[in-house]
Design an enzyme around this catalytic site. Structure first.
Site, PDB file in Angstrom:
ATOM      1  N   TYR A 156       0.845  -1.211   0.000  1.00  0.00           N
ATOM      2  CA  TYR A 156       0.000   0.000   0.000  1.00  0.00           C
ATOM      3  C   TYR A 156       0.874   1.253   0.000  1.00  0.00           C
ATOM      4  CZ  TYR A 156      -3.246   3.439   2.047  1.00  0.00           C
ATOM      5  OH  TYR A 156      -3.999   4.563   2.318  1.00  0.00           O
TER       6      TYR A 156
HETATM    7  P1  NAP Z   1     -12.825   3.927   1.878  1.00  0.00           P
HETATM    8  O1  NAP Z   1     -13.633   4.361   3.053  1.00  0.00           O
HETATM    9  O2  NAP Z   1     -12.522   2.495   1.686  1.00  0.00           O
HETATM   10  O3  NAP Z   1     -13.528   4.510   0.560  1.00  0.00           O
HETATM   11  C1  NAP Z   1     -12.917   4.264  -0.668  1.00  0.00           C
HETATM   12  C2  NAP Z   1     -13.644   5.000  -1.763  1.00  0.00           C
HETATM   13  O4  NAP Z   1     -12.912   4.754  -2.983  1.00  0.00           O
HETATM   14  C3  NAP Z   1     -15.048   4.514  -1.974  1.00  0.00           C
HETATM   15  O5  NAP Z   1     -15.869   5.611  -2.324  1.00  0.00           O
HETATM   16  C4  NAP Z   1     -14.908   3.554  -3.158  1.00  0.00           C
HETATM   17  O6  NAP Z   1     -16.064   3.516  -3.978  1.00  0.00           O
HETATM   18  C5  NAP Z   1     -13.800   4.216  -3.938  1.00  0.00           C
HETATM   19  N1  NAP Z   1     -13.101   3.298  -4.833  1.00  0.00           N
HETATM   20  C6  NAP Z   1     -12.380   2.202  -4.531  1.00  0.00           C
HETATM   21  N2  NAP Z   1     -11.892   1.632  -5.638  1.00  0.00           N
HETATM   22  C7  NAP Z   1     -12.333   2.390  -6.677  1.00  0.00           C
HETATM   23  C8  NAP Z   1     -12.180   2.320  -8.082  1.00  0.00           C
HETATM   24  N3  NAP Z   1     -11.466   1.342  -8.652  1.00  0.00           N
HETATM   25  N4  NAP Z   1     -12.766   3.277  -8.850  1.00  0.00           N
HETATM   26  C9  NAP Z   1     -13.491   4.271  -8.290  1.00  0.00           C
HETATM   27  N5  NAP Z   1     -13.685   4.377  -6.959  1.00  0.00           N
HETATM   28  C10 NAP Z   1     -13.112   3.450  -6.164  1.00  0.00           C
HETATM   29  O7  NAP Z   1     -11.400   4.676   1.887  1.00  0.00           O
HETATM   30  P2  NAP Z   1     -10.937   6.041   2.597  1.00  0.00           P
HETATM   31  O8  NAP Z   1     -10.344   5.708   3.906  1.00  0.00           O
HETATM   32  O9  NAP Z   1     -11.998   7.058   2.498  1.00  0.00           O
HETATM   33  O10 NAP Z   1      -9.710   6.410   1.647  1.00  0.00           O
HETATM   34  C11 NAP Z   1      -9.730   7.482   0.719  1.00  0.00           C
HETATM   35  C12 NAP Z   1      -8.305   7.766   0.305  1.00  0.00           C
HETATM   36  O11 NAP Z   1      -7.542   8.159   1.445  1.00  0.00           O
HETATM   37  C13 NAP Z   1      -7.566   6.549  -0.293  1.00  0.00           C
HETATM   38  O12 NAP Z   1      -6.766   6.951  -1.364  1.00  0.00           O
HETATM   39  C14 NAP Z   1      -6.720   6.062   0.866  1.00  0.00           C
HETATM   40  O13 NAP Z   1      -5.594   5.362   0.436  1.00  0.00           O
HETATM   41  C15 NAP Z   1      -6.363   7.364   1.534  1.00  0.00           C
HETATM   42  N6  NAP Z   1      -5.982   7.226   2.947  1.00  0.00           N
HETATM   43  C16 NAP Z   1      -6.854   6.780   3.877  1.00  0.00           C
HETATM   44  C17 NAP Z   1      -6.449   6.659   5.205  1.00  0.00           C
HETATM   45  C18 NAP Z   1      -7.356   6.164   6.290  1.00  0.00           C
HETATM   46  O14 NAP Z   1      -6.880   5.931   7.411  1.00  0.00           O
HETATM   47  N7  NAP Z   1      -8.640   6.007   6.059  1.00  0.00           N
HETATM   48  C19 NAP Z   1      -5.132   6.997   5.558  1.00  0.00           C
HETATM   49  C20 NAP Z   1      -4.267   7.445   4.578  1.00  0.00           C
HETATM   50  C21 NAP Z   1      -4.692   7.561   3.274  1.00  0.00           C
HETATM   51  P3  NAP Z   1     -17.204   2.354  -3.893  1.00  0.00           P
HETATM   52  O15 NAP Z   1     -17.655   2.285  -2.467  1.00  0.00           O
HETATM   53  O16 NAP Z   1     -18.241   2.855  -4.818  1.00  0.00           O
HETATM   54  O17 NAP Z   1     -16.540   1.103  -4.323  1.00  0.00           O
END
Ligand code: NAP
Length: 248
Positions: A156
């Protein structure tokens, strides 16, 4: 002359159906942007978000597309242009993360991380480089784990390191168009991606890694994005903003 704040701008938020992306979409709509809410599978959540934005007086549109598909961004930019005249802000938020040690990481999962996190971001950046309106903003998503180098985050974090590199280089390639390209790198943030597979004890331990002693919220991260894409963020370019409460 029309200033940034006087024009109605349009933001495309990938992965806008849930988690951080949904908070970003809602915040940018509140800040006056037309918003395209992209989603992969969570159609109901994306449509509900669009209705919430419209009920609050904003304008939004949901669009299904897998960001890893090279046709996704041309289609979404076409739809945004038809609905709102063009795209000013791209938030490349869609991402996946499975936190598994190297010994247990399988080929399909590795390929999926590369496809969504690297290729998906690249697909968005290429279309933005071609079609984003001058004066626009691009936000990519990395992770603060790049600084911590925690076990289980190897694949990741490696995909996100690629995203940080693309951020800096694209910011230079867009010279002359007044477009900034930055990266937000959250720390542990209360979303499904973070909670998935973690024990309550591990969640508690990770929440305490920062001196503010809590998890980030999607709204905390949305506020960082809002600053970078808003009128006050214009001098920040080619940078990685670690939004993590001081964890690293
Ligand atoms: P999340 O709750 O799992 O939500 C992921 C989102 O991305 C969902 O809306 C999902 O859509 C969408 N998605 C996944 N695969 C996709 C694809 N192939 N095409 C289009 N949409 C897609 O994740 P999150 O925590 O909000 O993360 C958002 C970003 O922040 C990511 O890039 C993650 O790496 C980064 N991040 C998160 C954290 C954390 O602690 N949460 C920390 C550091 C960085 P569907 O539901 O419609 O599939």
């Amino acid at each position: 002359m029309t200033t940034w704040s006087q024009q109605k701008k349009t933001a495309l938020v990938t992965g806008g159906s849930r988690g951080i992306g949904a908070a970003v979409a809602e915040r940018l709509a509140r800040d006056g942007f037309n918003v395209i809410v992209n989603y992969a599978g969570s159609r109901d959540a994306a449509e509900a978000l669009v209705r919430r934005i419209e009920a609050a007086g904003g304008r939004a549109l949901s669009l299904q597309a897998d960001v890893a598909d090279p046709t996704a961004f041309p289609r979404m930019f076409d739809a945004a242009t038809e609905a709102f005249g063009g795209v000013d802000v791209l938030v490349n938020n869609a991402g996946i993360g499975k936190f598994i040690r190297f010994a247990d990481f399988d080929d399909a999962l590795f390929d999926q991380h590369v496809a969504v996190n690297i290729k998906g971001t690249f697909n968005g950046l290429r279309e933005a480089a071609r079609r984003l309106r001058d004066g626009g903003r691009v936000i990519n998503f990395s992770t603060s784990v790049i600084g911590l180098r925690m076990e289980n985050y190897g694949v990741y974090a490696a995909t996100k390191a690629a995203v940080e590199t693309m951020t800096a280089i694209l910011s230079k390639e867009l010279r002359g168009r007044n477009i900034t390209v930055n990266c937000v790198a959250p720390g542990p943030t209360a979303t499904e991606l973070f909670f998935d597979g973690k024990s309550p004890e591990l969640v508690e331990r990770m929440a305490k890694l920062n001196p503010l002693e809590r998890l980030g919220t999607p709204e905390d991260i949305a506020a960082s994005v809002a600053f970078l894409v808003g009128p006050e963020g214009g001098w920040i370019n080619g940078q990685v903003l670690r939004a993590n409460g001081g964890m690293v």
